[in-house]
Design an enzyme around this catalytic site. Sequence first.
Site, PDB file in Angstrom:
ATOM      1  N   ILE A  85       0.843  -1.198   0.000  1.00  0.00           N
ATOM      2  CA  ILE A  85       0.000   0.000   0.000  1.00  0.00           C
ATOM      3  C   ILE A  85       0.878   1.248   0.000  1.00  0.00           C
ATOM      4  CG2 ILE A  85      -1.819   1.219   1.269  1.00  0.00           C
ATOM      5  CD1 ILE A  85      -2.213  -1.596   2.757  1.00  0.00           C
ATOM      6  N   CYS A  86       0.580   2.169  -0.897  1.00  0.00           N
ATOM      7  CA  CYS A  86       1.291   3.441  -0.938  1.00  0.00           C
ATOM      8  C   CYS A  86       0.477   4.457  -0.136  1.00  0.00           C
ATOM      9  CB  CYS A  86       1.460   3.893  -2.377  1.00  0.00           C
ATOM     10  SG  CYS A  86       2.426   5.401  -2.506  1.00  0.00           S
ATOM     11  N   LEU A  87       0.900   4.680   1.100  1.00  0.00           N
ATOM     12  CA  LEU A  87       0.185   5.584   2.000  1.00  0.00           C
ATOM     13  C   LEU A  87       1.208   6.189   2.955  1.00  0.00           C
ATOM     14  CD1 LEU A  87      -2.701   6.518   2.851  1.00  0.00           C
ATOM     15  CD2 LEU A  87      -2.750   4.577   4.408  1.00  0.00           C
TER      16      LEU A  87
END
Length: 153
Positions: A85-87
């Site tokens: 996840i890109c967060l």
Amino acid sequence: MQRASRLRRELSLLTTEPPPGITCWQNEHGLDDLRAQILGGADTPYEKGIFNLEIVVPERYPFEPPKIRFLTPIYHPNIDSAGRICLDVLKLPPKGAWRPSLNISTLLTSIQLLMAEPNPDDPLMADISSEYKYNRQLFLLNAKEWTEKYASQ
């Protein structure tokens, strides 16, 4: 010691007062191996989907963020085929926004929000991101299809 008691407190809170649409529990492998489920939000292409996540809590938690990834495939510009996840809150500064004051409940809520509102300007999946930006109908169709295929119980 501090890590274990904090994790127990967080898990107890997640059990007694979970955020809406989120459940989290301890996997049989111990305190630092957790599983979570996020229900796809209403009026999103993920609606009615149940998405499983793996949460690995590092030794240095809460000074280091947990590693969270989707186990259920999801069609999303900020989540890759390996479930990463890109967060920003999942990364340490200077690139990320993780702070020890954040907790697993906050992270799961942030991921749920990201599912409802993708950030196409910081994608992990460039092709899905441009589809989201320039052909929203096709994106919604594909995301719904994946949800029915992989996240329906």
